[in-house]
Scaffold this motif. Structure first.
Motif, PDB file in Angstrom:
ATOM      1  N   LEU A  51      -3.732  -9.243   7.662  1.00  0.00           N
ATOM      2  CA  LEU A  51      -2.668  -9.029   8.644  1.00  0.00           C
ATOM      3  C   LEU A  51      -1.524 -10.013   8.407  1.00  0.00           C
ATOM      4  CD1 LEU A  51      -4.899  -8.510  11.808  1.00  0.00           C
ATOM      5  CD2 LEU A  51      -4.155  -6.840  10.108  1.00  0.00           C
ATOM      6  N   PHE A  52      -0.766  -9.733   7.364  1.00  0.00           N
ATOM      7  CA  PHE A  52       0.375 -10.570   7.027  1.00  0.00           C
ATOM      8  C   PHE A  52       1.641  -9.716   7.016  1.00  0.00           C
ATOM      9  CE2 PHE A  52      -3.312 -12.455   4.910  1.00  0.00           C
ATOM     10  CZ  PHE A  52      -3.210 -13.795   5.274  1.00  0.00           C
ATOM     11  N   ASN A  53       2.730 -10.279   7.529  1.00  0.00           N
ATOM     12  CA  ASN A  53       4.065  -9.681   7.383  1.00  0.00           C
ATOM     13  C   ASN A  53       4.125  -8.212   7.794  1.00  0.00           C
ATOM     14  OD1 ASN A  53       5.223 -12.115   6.375  1.00  0.00           O
ATOM     15  ND2 ASN A  53       4.278 -11.691   4.394  1.00  0.00           N
ATOM     16  N   GLY A  54       3.800  -7.983   9.058  1.00  0.00           N
ATOM     17  CA  GLY A  54       3.956  -6.650   9.621  1.00  0.00           C
ATOM     18  C   GLY A  54       2.863  -5.666   9.292  1.00  0.00           C
ATOM     19  N   SER A  55       1.741  -6.134   8.774  1.00  0.00           N
ATOM     20  CA  SER A  55       0.664  -5.232   8.365  1.00  0.00           C
ATOM     21  C   SER A  55      -0.361  -5.049   9.472  1.00  0.00           C
ATOM     22  CB  SER A  55      -0.039  -5.770   7.117  1.00  0.00           C
ATOM     23  OG  SER A  55       0.836  -5.858   6.032  1.00  0.00           O
ATOM     24  N   GLN A  56      -0.953  -3.867   9.471  1.00  0.00           N
ATOM     25  CA  GLN A  56      -2.162  -3.606  10.236  1.00  0.00           C
ATOM     26  C   GLN A  56      -3.327  -3.487   9.263  1.00  0.00           C
ATOM     27  OE1 GLN A  56      -1.320  -0.116  12.600  1.00  0.00           O
ATOM     28  NE2 GLN A  56       0.460  -1.072  13.585  1.00  0.00           N
ATOM     29  N   ALA A  57      -4.542  -3.465   9.801  1.00  0.00           N
ATOM     30  CA  ALA A  57      -5.710  -3.515   8.929  1.00  0.00           C
ATOM     31  C   ALA A  57      -5.859  -2.262   8.065  1.00  0.00           C
ATOM     32  CB  ALA A  57      -6.978  -3.728   9.762  1.00  0.00           C
ATOM     33  N   GLU A  58      -5.450  -1.099   8.596  1.00  0.00           N
ATOM     34  CA  GLU A  58      -5.654   0.188   7.926  1.00  0.00           C
ATOM     35  C   GLU A  58      -7.156   0.468   7.811  1.00  0.00           C
ATOM     36  OE1 GLU A  58      -3.179   2.121   7.320  1.00  0.00           O
ATOM     37  OE2 GLU A  58      -1.487   0.736   7.402  1.00  0.00           O
ATOM     38  N   GLN A  59      -7.489   1.720   7.637  1.00  0.00           N
ATOM     39  CA  GLN A  59      -8.891   2.096   7.440  1.00  0.00           C
ATOM     40  C   GLN A  59      -9.262   1.891   5.977  1.00  0.00           C
ATOM     41  OE1 GLN A  59      -8.177   6.045   9.379  1.00  0.00           O
ATOM     42  NE2 GLN A  59     -10.091   5.593  10.434  1.00  0.00           N
ATOM     43  N   GLY A  60     -10.407   1.259   5.777  1.00  0.00           N
ATOM     44  CA  GLY A  60     -10.802   0.905   4.425  1.00  0.00           C
ATOM     45  C   GLY A  60     -10.878   2.090   3.475  1.00  0.00           C
ATOM     46  N   PHE A  61     -11.343   3.244   3.966  1.00  0.00           N
ATOM     47  CA  PHE A  61     -11.497   4.383   3.058  1.00  0.00           C
ATOM     48  C   PHE A  61     -10.134   4.901   2.589  1.00  0.00           C
ATOM     49  CE2 PHE A  61     -10.742   6.857   6.906  1.00  0.00           C
ATOM     50  CZ  PHE A  61     -10.129   8.022   6.438  1.00  0.00           C
ATOM     51  N   LYS A  62      -9.088   4.723   3.430  1.00  0.00           N
ATOM     52  CA  LYS A  62      -7.754   5.164   3.016  1.00  0.00           C
ATOM     53  C   LYS A  62      -7.195   4.241   1.939  1.00  0.00           C
ATOM     54  CE  LYS A  62      -6.504   7.472   7.342  1.00  0.00           C
ATOM     55  NZ  LYS A  62      -5.528   7.532   8.472  1.00  0.00           N
ATOM     56  N   VAL A  63      -7.458   2.933   2.079  1.00  0.00           N
ATOM     57  CA  VAL A  63      -7.024   1.994   1.034  1.00  0.00           C
ATOM     58  C   VAL A  63      -7.767   2.292  -0.260  1.00  0.00           C
ATOM     59  CG1 VAL A  63      -6.793  -0.444   0.413  1.00  0.00           C
ATOM     60  CG2 VAL A  63      -6.552   0.257   2.811  1.00  0.00           C
ATOM     61  N   ASP A  64      -9.067   2.519  -0.173  1.00  0.00           N
ATOM     62  CA  ASP A  64      -9.855   2.822  -1.369  1.00  0.00           C
ATOM     63  C   ASP A  64      -9.405   4.127  -2.026  1.00  0.00           C
ATOM     64  OD1 ASP A  64     -11.373   0.538  -1.161  1.00  0.00           O
ATOM     65  OD2 ASP A  64     -12.957   1.487   0.005  1.00  0.00           O
ATOM     66  N   MET A  65      -8.962   5.074  -1.209  1.00  0.00           N
ATOM     67  CA  MET A  65      -8.497   6.350  -1.754  1.00  0.00           C
ATOM     68  C   MET A  65      -7.247   6.151  -2.611  1.00  0.00           C
ATOM     69  SD  MET A  65      -7.773   9.823   0.396  1.00  0.00           S
ATOM     70  CE  MET A  65      -7.534  11.396  -0.449  1.00  0.00           C
ATOM     71  N   VAL A  66      -6.351   5.287  -2.140  1.00  0.00           N
ATOM     72  CA  VAL A  66      -5.155   4.979  -2.926  1.00  0.00           C
ATOM     73  C   VAL A  66      -5.554   4.302  -4.232  1.00  0.00           C
ATOM     74  CG1 VAL A  66      -3.013   3.646  -2.983  1.00  0.00           C
ATOM     75  CG2 VAL A  66      -3.677   4.833  -0.884  1.00  0.00           C
ATOM     76  N   LEU A  67      -6.490   3.375  -4.153  1.00  0.00           N
ATOM     77  CA  LEU A  67      -6.934   2.670  -5.358  1.00  0.00           C
ATOM     78  C   LEU A  67      -7.583   3.622  -6.354  1.00  0.00           C
ATOM     79  CD1 LEU A  67      -8.357  -0.529  -3.640  1.00  0.00           C
ATOM     80  CD2 LEU A  67      -6.444  -0.467  -5.255  1.00  0.00           C
ATOM     81  N   ALA A  92       3.974  -0.069 -13.239  1.00  0.00           N
ATOM     82  CA  ALA A  92       3.959  -0.532 -11.853  1.00  0.00           C
ATOM     83  C   ALA A  92       2.642  -0.175 -11.173  1.00  0.00           C
ATOM     84  CB  ALA A  92       5.136   0.079 -11.085  1.00  0.00           C
ATOM     85  N   ILE A  93       2.155   1.048 -11.388  1.00  0.00           N
ATOM     86  CA  ILE A  93       0.898   1.468 -10.762  1.00  0.00           C
ATOM     87  C   ILE A  93      -0.262   0.612 -11.261  1.00  0.00           C
ATOM     88  CG2 ILE A  93      -0.768   3.364 -10.642  1.00  0.00           C
ATOM     89  CD1 ILE A  93       1.629   5.299 -10.647  1.00  0.00           C
ATOM     90  N   GLU A  94      -0.286   0.359 -12.572  1.00  0.00           N
ATOM     91  CA  GLU A  94      -1.383  -0.433 -13.139  1.00  0.00           C
ATOM     92  C   GLU A  94      -1.375  -1.868 -12.628  1.00  0.00           C
ATOM     93  OE1 GLU A  94      -0.938  -0.143 -17.318  1.00  0.00           O
ATOM     94  OE2 GLU A  94      -1.699   1.927 -17.460  1.00  0.00           O
ATOM     95  N   SER A  95      -0.212  -2.434 -12.425  1.00  0.00           N
ATOM     96  CA  SER A  95      -0.159  -3.834 -11.988  1.00  0.00           C
ATOM     97  C   SER A  95      -0.359  -3.981 -10.480  1.00  0.00           C
ATOM     98  CB  SER A  95       1.180  -4.454 -12.402  1.00  0.00           C
ATOM     99  OG  SER A  95       2.266  -3.800 -11.778  1.00  0.00           O
ATOM    100  N   MET A  96      -0.021  -2.958  -9.699  1.00  0.00           N
ATOM    101  CA  MET A  96      -0.127  -3.063  -8.238  1.00  0.00           C
ATOM    102  C   MET A  96      -1.558  -2.916  -7.734  1.00  0.00           C
ATOM    103  SD  MET A  96       3.239  -1.028  -6.829  1.00  0.00           S
ATOM    104  CE  MET A  96       3.044  -1.614  -5.136  1.00  0.00           C
ATOM    105  N   LEU A 145       0.834  -1.202   0.000  1.00  0.00           N
ATOM    106  CA  LEU A 145       0.000   0.000   0.000  1.00  0.00           C
ATOM    107  C   LEU A 145       0.870   1.254   0.000  1.00  0.00           C
ATOM    108  CD1 LEU A 145      -2.798   1.417   0.409  1.00  0.00           C
ATOM    109  CD2 LEU A 145      -2.388   1.190   2.865  1.00  0.00           C
ATOM    110  N   GLY A 146       1.919   1.269   0.856  1.00  0.00           N
ATOM    111  CA  GLY A 146       2.775   2.442   0.933  1.00  0.00           C
ATOM    112  C   GLY A 146       3.513   2.719  -0.361  1.00  0.00           C
ATOM    113  N   VAL A 147       4.009   1.681  -1.005  1.00  0.00           N
ATOM    114  CA  VAL A 147       4.728   1.870  -2.267  1.00  0.00           C
ATOM    115  C   VAL A 147       3.789   2.400  -3.345  1.00  0.00           C
ATOM    116  CG1 VAL A 147       5.890   0.654  -4.148  1.00  0.00           C
ATOM    117  CG2 VAL A 147       6.533   0.178  -1.787  1.00  0.00           C
ATOM    118  N   LEU A 148       2.591   1.836  -3.439  1.00  0.00           N
ATOM    119  CA  LEU A 148       1.646   2.302  -4.457  1.00  0.00           C
ATOM    120  C   LEU A 148       1.286   3.766  -4.205  1.00  0.00           C
ATOM    121  CD1 LEU A 148      -0.120   1.810  -6.894  1.00  0.00           C
ATOM    122  CD2 LEU A 148      -1.857   0.814  -5.390  1.00  0.00           C
TER     123      LEU A 148
END
Length: 599
Positions: free
Chosen positions: A323-339, A303-307, A276-279
């Motif tokens: 929750l894999f490999n050091g991840s937290q759930a994050e707020q869904g709206f923030k993930v959707d905003m990146v997408l 890279a953006i299109e494939s990620m 998420l951070g890299v994208l």
């Protein structure tokens, strides 16, 4: 005065309890020693290892009094352009800063003195202060008081650190983050400032950009390197005379992206949060280039299109991350905003074979599985020993989870190693030993894996709405001569999830008699009760019920666990199937069925 949240010591969820000898064995993999750490260093990519050594050798030279003074600055009073920064800040955090409460990395200091290195501050706290990410929180707070505080703290930083090198103020990652936030929040706190302040800000930013261009990659790798490059790219587009910095940033980016972004669109660190951070960083770089009238390189757009579709693979029904490999759930709206900003309109990938994650879904039920080899040496800072771990959600509710990762800071420090253990994941643990050996020495290596499964196989089959995963890993082959096999089947309606965990014995002398534990960590909102007829009844917060039954294990218990999906510790429950290996190993079958309410 420092304030830290209180957390209890790690419970049985993530460390072997000291009782019940019938579950334990003396045959436990020994703690890694010096030679194991040395071997892990040798396994690190040579370029990365030499880069870290070279940067450390340069630090005494950079600490000389005249180093920063010799870096070219800028005489400009205005930036050429400003990058868009739509990401939301934390208004409550900004208000606390205005009131003198500085909470970073899980630690709160009231009126810290001296401001940049107060007594009781951790290294993480200092790094966050010097990175200036809190400018976004002050912007969210808004108002003249927040703006004046941002200006005064920036001016104090320039006066104190702008002409001399020191750590953490001039660490490459911190410099890259600070440049990003100075440029990204310039309109908020600097554009209305006096001309002397604006000149001093841009002069210092130019010196920092020159320093960053000289030292990168500076031993950084993965998402950290992309984050530092973002700062250099933003400085190169925003500051007069920054063409050379932009050219350097884009060269680094074009070289790194094919290495870091795998063919299936996953990031090489195999962490949903790092992905998420890299994208987000790549989207910021692209937006800044467009604002400056610069054509983005094709590698960036690819890279953006494939990620994007792979980020959707990591999303649960609530929009947050697995929750894999050091991840937290994050707020869904923030993930959707990146997408949305990445224009990722495609459906989620169901399989990421190169990254090693699988997603099966039917009806409202979703299963996510880590079915790949852990991240390679040099990129395994956030890697957990959670091979073949799974998570299950139903609609917007999470049912089976992993423990997650604690937030930064002293309060979560004693948890970080514990939640990386195999026992902190919803998978099988053999002899209370991790399927990948975790580094215990911080010097130079940092958090990493010393040994890991060498081979992880996954076969996927889908037919008429049902999905089957057949997986195995050899993380227990060397210490115990055993292979873990896991099969997962999700029925077409999503009401029937069946699993089989099998341990294949290759060396009876090592494996026979070893205890195993198959864990199902539950989300804190799930209620669990043992049934008199066998099995466990699970109740979701919105009233849905699931029943777990198992065959082949010696014992089924409910025990304590802990959940760090939001960064803070929350008590929860885990279901644990116990037993011992015989000459044939073991085969445990289990099933999760949705309970139907009778009319």
């Amino acid at each position: 005065m420092a304030e830290e949240p209180r957390t209890a010591a790690p419970p049985e969820a993530v460390r072997p309890p000291p009782a019940r000898s019938k579950r334990r064995s003396n045959a436990v993999r020994p703690d890694p020693g010096f030679l194991d750490h040395l071997q892990a260093l040798r396994a690190m990519p040579r370029g990365l290892l030499l880069g870290r050594i070279a940067y450390r050798l340069r630090r005494p030279l950079m600490a000389l009094p005249f180093y920063v003074a010799l870096l070219p600055g800028s005489r400009a009073a205005q930036p050429l352009t400003l990058p868009p920064d739509p990401w939301p800040g934390d208004a409550a955090q900004g208000a606390a800063l205005v009131e003198g409460r500085f909470r970073f990395a899980g630690l709160t200091l009231r009126e810290p003195k001296p401001l940049w290195k107060p007594r009781g501050a951790t290294s993480e706290w200092q790094a966050e202060m010097h990175a200036f990410a809190w400018l976004r929180d002050l912007r969210a707070c808004n108002g003249d008081a927040a703006r004046r505080l941002a200006r005064s703290m920036t001016a104090e930083w320039i006066e104190t650190f702008g002409s001399r090198w020191s750590e953490p103020a001039w660490e490459p990652l911190v410099v890259g983050r600070r440049l990003s936030h100075w440029m990204g929040q310039y309109d908020f706190f600097a554009s209305s400032g006096e001309i002397e302040f604006r000149k001093a800000l841009l002069h210092s930013a130019a010196r920092q950009a020159n320093h960053l261009a000289r030292v990168l990659p500076a031993g950084l790798a993965g998402a950290d390197l992309i984050l530092a490059v973002r700062g250099l790219a933003l400085a190169g587009t925003c500051l007069p005379g920054g063409e050379k910095w932009l050219h350097r940033a884009l060269d680094l980016l074009v070289n790194e992206l094919p290495e870091q972004i795998l063919p299936d669109g996953g990031h090489c660190e195999r962490s949903p949060a790092r992905h998420l951070g890299v994208l987000r960083d790549l989207v910021d770089i692209k937006s800044t280039l467009h604002a400056a009238g610069v054509e983005p390189p094709g590698e960036l757009q690819l890279a953006i299109e494939s990620m994007g579709p792979t980020l959707r693979l990591y999303q649960h029904g609530d929009g947050g991350l697995g929750l894999f490999n050091g991840s937290q759930a994050e707020q869904g709206f923030k993930v959707d905003m990146v997408l949305r900003r990445a224009d990722a309109r495609r459906r989620p990938r169901l399989s990421a074979p190169q990254t090693g994650f699988q997603r099966i879904q039917a009806g409202r039920t979703l299963v996510m599985v880590d079915a790949g080899v852990p991240a390679p040496p040099g990129l395994d800072r956030y890697a957990h020993a959670g091979t073949l771990a799974m998570e299950v959600s139903v609609g917007r509710e999470r049912l089976v989870v992993n423990c997650g990762a604690p937030g930064a800071g002293a309060a979560g420090r004693h948890w970080r190693q514990a939640v990386r253990a195999t026992a902190a994941h919803s998978t099988l643990t053999l002899a209370e030993t991790n399927s990948a050996a975790l580094a215990t020495r911080k010097h130079f290596l940092g958090p990493s894996l010393l040994q890991r499964p060498e081979t992880v196989h996954c076969r996927r089959e889908e037919q008429e709405g049902a999905a089957l995963l057949e997986m195995q890993h050899d993380g227990y082959r060397l210490p115990y001569g055993a292979i873990h096999h896991r099969r997962l089947y999700l029925g077409p309606g999503g009401d029937d999830l069946r699993g089989e965990d099998r341990v294949e014995v290759l060396d009876p002398d090592k494996a026979v008699g070893l205890p195993y534990a198959i864990r199902f960590h539950l989300h804190p909102d799930v209620q669990a009760a043992l049934l008199t007829g066998g099995g466990v009844l699970l109740r979701l917060a919105k009233g849905g019920g699931w029943r777990l039954r198992a065959a082949g294990a010696e014992e089924l218990t409910l025990e304590e666990s802990i959940y760090f999906g939001d960064g803070e510790a929350r008590r929860t429950t885990q279901l644990v199937l116990f037993g011992h290996l015989d000459t044939k190993g073991v085969q445990v079958k289990w099933a999760l069925h949705r309970e139907t309410t009778p009319r």
